[in-house]
Scaffold this active site. Structure first.
Site, mmCIF file in Angstrom:
data_model
loop_
_atom_site.group_PDB
_atom_site.id
_atom_site.type_symbol
_atom_site.label_atom_id
_atom_site.label_comp_id
_atom_site.label_asym_id
_atom_site.label_seq_id
_atom_site.Cartn_x
_atom_site.Cartn_y
_atom_site.Cartn_z
ATOM 1 N N HIS A 113 1.004 -1.076 -0.086
ATOM 2 C CA HIS A 113 0.017 -0.127 -0.166
ATOM 3 C C HIS A 113 0.862 1.263 0.106
ATOM 4 C CE1 HIS A 113 -3.665 -2.370 0.619
ATOM 5 N NE2 HIS A 113 -2.912 -3.139 1.432
ATOM 6 N N ASN A 141 -4.880 -6.472 9.714
ATOM 7 C CA ASN A 141 -6.023 -7.302 9.069
ATOM 8 C C ASN A 141 -5.567 -7.879 7.887
ATOM 9 O OD1 ASN A 141 -8.622 -8.487 8.986
ATOM 10 N ND2 ASN A 141 -9.386 -6.398 7.923
ATOM 11 N N ASP A 198 2.242 -7.007 2.392
ATOM 12 C CA ASP A 198 1.024 -6.240 2.944
ATOM 13 C C ASP A 198 1.435 -4.772 3.674
ATOM 14 O OD1 ASP A 198 -1.575 -5.384 3.225
ATOM 15 O OD2 ASP A 198 -2.114 -6.820 4.487
ATOM 16 N N PHE A 255 -5.537 -0.382 11.513
ATOM 17 C CA PHE A 255 -4.992 -1.704 11.006
ATOM 18 C C PHE A 255 -3.778 -1.753 10.254
ATOM 19 C CE2 PHE A 255 -9.283 -3.148 11.824
ATOM 20 C CZ PHE A 255 -9.151 -4.229 12.522
ATOM 21 N N HIS A 280 1.260 3.584 8.459
ATOM 22 C CA HIS A 280 0.392 4.554 8.903
ATOM 23 C C HIS A 280 1.227 5.471 9.854
ATOM 24 C CE1 HIS A 280 -3.453 2.685 8.265
ATOM 25 N NE2 HIS A 280 -3.070 1.553 8.490
HETATM 26 ZN ZN ZN Z 1 -5.999 -7.163 2.334
#
Ligand code: ZN
Lengths: 432, 316
Positions: free
Chosen positions: A72, A287, A314, A332, A318
């Site tokens: 991300h 998560n 993943d 999460f 944050h």
């Molecule tokens: Zn996911």
């Protein structure tokens, strides 16, 4: 002070390293000459006749460039957490020559203009960005995105990650349409009613902690559904961040029946369990949540026997303001790009006797195969996308030295054995 | 008398020795409360903040009175959780507390682990007055004080907690404390309201209320929240009463001399009938009195632990 910028070169000689590449069946000492973005020669090379940049790779191991297919990058929309540039630098620092970015930005990556934006933002970086576009417009779970045009523009897969594709009819259509345009759907499997707004795995540990809990079956029931749709339609599906024993079992059975399902898990599930959540440290909140030791053993067995195809981080940056909170209020997700390889080498090679070839399958070859990104082979005239490992390096994770904009890691201070020493890609080289 | 704790965040991991010291001290304070002027100067000059992020009349009143009886200076802060986002409120409030010179913080908050989070951010001693479904240690202590007072001991007793165990901080603090003190702990309630792997805590799960009552020296009856029914976790209050309600009729078949506790507030006619709540087996009003004595004891002992620590740091 080491630079955090890669260096451009015209020609590069990697001298004295050991080359390990299952695609060319190579596991031997070999020098490599790179010409721009292409491998010109692999073998024993006389450095005295070479006029370009020389890097001494004695004691290092050169493998096909690693790819993290689940990160991300937060841009557009949350640039205070990560940008495309900082995320790709973190990937470079972690040993990756390519990443796939998830489309749950603000706004979501669901149109050609968004893909074009990512292409512009990532241009000229050492690490390649292969965007994954949303399955549904705005990730709202209602209407399909223009998958054909998005794929043609560079989207390597489709996912509403962050959320599941809940509507089973829509999921069927998404899988069929994506398959038609040569891509697969990547599903974040979670039944929200079973998950019940929980914050940690449901187990004895949640009974102690008193936190709302997410049962393992909230993931597995969706995995089972996706497998059935894949079997019925004959279309591929990729299961993101598998965390439970039940999911592993369902995927193993599906593969035995030749159903076109592939799967990934993440480094944190391999080394942490829900017991860590008892500290209420929000760097243990992600998560899917950290699961039990039984789930962890199933994941490692699944990686070993090929049930799970890929390890992806993943990477979920944050800001401290979203993490320095009571557990149930915290966001999460954890960052992973700069710890993923070290954890995998330490845990899987060090403690579970995985071979380096298996690691290359899990972190380079398989993610490329699933996303139809061209394979990497260390041979003459092939694309020069290389990761240079220092397998003997003992190091301690220091989040202050991360190139990511965020430091939300549970691994700060962890001692690891083996990691990335350098990367070569796109006419650029970065070594530590 | 001294205890080894600097905060009271829960009863999990608290030793039998510390719990016994707290209960013995509470017995002493209970006698103080019987004096014509039920006040001691023990905590003169100490400042206590009562932080209540969730409405609570009883616990808050009990703490405030305990603080006044010990002559402490108290400040009250209550936030309606609807007016501000929960996360922001706690963090911002903590920053304000840090800026003041405070000796104790008594906090109730909806988030499990929030008391621990607070204890990591401030210098003061933290007393958890309930953190979500995690723990409510002073309730566990006052329940044990009441059992010890009524039965004469805790060790070896069968104590069964009845009702919504899953969402109950009272249940967790009771389980940890009672096991530490050597009691046999049982639970009984709707299957949907029992937390996962509860047996692994070392408790007995009773599928039927009749069996639980036949075995138990003490039962602790929890309040059932109507919102659990709306959330689909049990069908109706009527059926709850039929299956799990403690009625006078049911109590006639219970173990002889059974003692009945309820942390309050009660839903009379649902989880407990008035003839039980107001009957001979009930010690519900003693719980209220003992709550005051236990909270005085906890504050007193934590203050003792703290002044000892300050002495140590001055000595270097
Ligand atoms: Zn996911």
């Amino acid at each position: 002070m080491p630079s955090n910028k890669p260096e451009f070169f015209e020609t590069l000689l990697l001298k004295g390293g050991t080359v390990v590449d299952p695609s060319s069946n190579r596991n031997e000492k070999a020098d490599i000459i790179v010409d721009g973005d292409t491998i010109r020669q692999v073998g024993t090379i006389d450095a005295s006749s070479f006029s370009g940049k020389v890097i001494d790779c004695t004691g290092k191991t050169i493998i096909p460039g690693l790819m993290d297919m689940h990160v991300h990058l937060r841009e557009p929309g949350e640039e205070h957490k990560e940008t495309v540039e900082s995320g790709l630098r973190a990937a470079m620092n972690g040993g990756f020559t390519a990443v796939c970015s998830m489309p749950n930005t603000k706004p979501a990556i669901d149109s050609l203009s968004q893909i074009e934006l990512l292409r512009k933002l990532s241009g000229g970086m050492l690490t390649d960005l292969h965007p994954i576009a949303a399955v549904t417009k705005g990730r709202e779970g209602k209407e399909l995105t223009e998958m054909g045009e998005l794929a043609a523009a560079g989207a390597v897969g489709f996912s509403d990650d962050g959320s599941p594709v809940l509507n089973s009819g829509l999921m069927r259509n998404a899988m069929e349409y994506a398959a038609m345009v040569g891509r697969c759907v990547i599903d974040h499997c979670e039944d929200p009613d079973l998950a019940g707004g929980g914050h940690m795995n449901e187990s004895l540990q949640s009974t102690y902690a008193g936190l709302k809990a997410i049962p393992s079956i909230s993931e597995a029931v969706q995995v089972a559904r996706d497998v059935l749709i894949s079997e019925y339609t004959g279309c591929p599906v990729h299961i993101a961040h598998v965390s439970t024993e039940e999911s592993v079992r369902i995927i193993r059975n599906a593969k035995a029946r030749k159903i076109a399902v592939t799967a990934e898990t993440c480094p944190h599930y391999l080394v942490l369990t829900d017991e860590a959540v008892r500290t209420y440290d929000t760097n243990y909140k992600m998560n899917p949540p950290l699961r039990s030791a039984k789930d962890q053993a199933a994941l490692i067995a699944g990686l070993k026997d090929g049930t799970i195809d890929v390890i992806a981080s993943d990477h979920a940056p944050h800001h401290a303001d979203d993490k320095d909170l009571e557990f149930s209020a915290a966001a999460f997700g954890i960052v992973g790009l700069e710890t993923s390889l070290g954890i995998v080498l330490t845990e899987l090679m060090g403690n579970h006797q995985f071979s380096l070839v298996q690691i290359i399958e899990l972190m380079s070859a398989n993610p490329r195969r699933i996303t139809r990104v061209p394979a990497i082979s260390i041979q003459q005239d092939q694309t020069a996308s290389l990761t240079i490992l220092d397998l003997g390096m003992k190091w301690t994770v220091d989040s202050a030295a991360f190139m990511s904009r965020s430091v939300n890691t549970p691994f700060n201070g962890r001692e690891l054995s083996g990691g990335a020493w350098g990367v070569v890609n796109n006419h650029q080289v970065f070594v530590k | 008398m001294k205890i080894t704790l600097t905060h009271l965040l829960g009863l999990e991991g608290v030793s039998k020795q510390d719990i016994t010291t707290i209960l013995d001290t509470a017995d002493t304070f209970k006698n103080v409360l019987k004096r014509p002027i039920p006040k001691v100067p023990t905590m003169k000059g100490k400042t206590i903040v009562n932080l209540f992020f969730e409405p609570s009349t009883r616990t808050r009143f009990s703490f405030e009175l305990a603080e006044k009886r010990l002559s402490a200076d108290t400040v009250n802060f209550s936030a309606s959780s609807s007016s501000v986002l929960k996360g922001e409120t706690l963090k911002d409030t903590i920053k304000n507390i840090e800026a003041m010179r405070i000796d104790f913080v008594v906090m109730r908050h909806g988030a499990p682990g929030s008391a621990k989070y607070l204890s990591e951010c401030v210098n003061a001693s933290v007393i958890n007055a309930g953190d979500g479904a995690h723990e409510h240690p002073t309730q566990g202590l006052l329940d044990m004080m009441t059992i010890r007072e009524k039965v004469g001991r805790i060790e070896g007793l069968n104590v069964t907690i009845i009702g919504d165990i899953k969402h109950s901080r009272v249940a967790r603090s009771n389980i940890h404390g009672l096991i530490s003190m050597g009691a046999h702990v049982g639970v009984c309630g709707p299957a949907t309201l029992l937390p996962r792997d509860i047996r692994e805590l070392g408790v007995t799960v009773y599928p039927s209320l009749e069996d639980a009552l036949a075995d138990s020296d003490v039962i602790n009856v929890l309040r059932i929240q109507l919102e659990r029914q709306k959330g689909g976790q049990f069908p109706s209050l009527r059926e709850y009463r039929t299956l799990f309600g403690i009625t006078g009729e049911r109590l006639q078949h219970a173990k002889k001399g059974i003692t009945v506790l309820h942390p309050g507030p009660m839903n009379r006619g649902v989880e407990i009938d008035s003839d039980v709540a107001d009957g001979n087996a009930s010690v519900i009003l003693d719980q209220v009195t003992n709550g005051l004595a236990v909270r005085m004891a906890v504050l007193y002992l934590l203050a003792g632990g703290r002044s000892k620590m300050e002495g140590d740091s001055n000595a270097q």
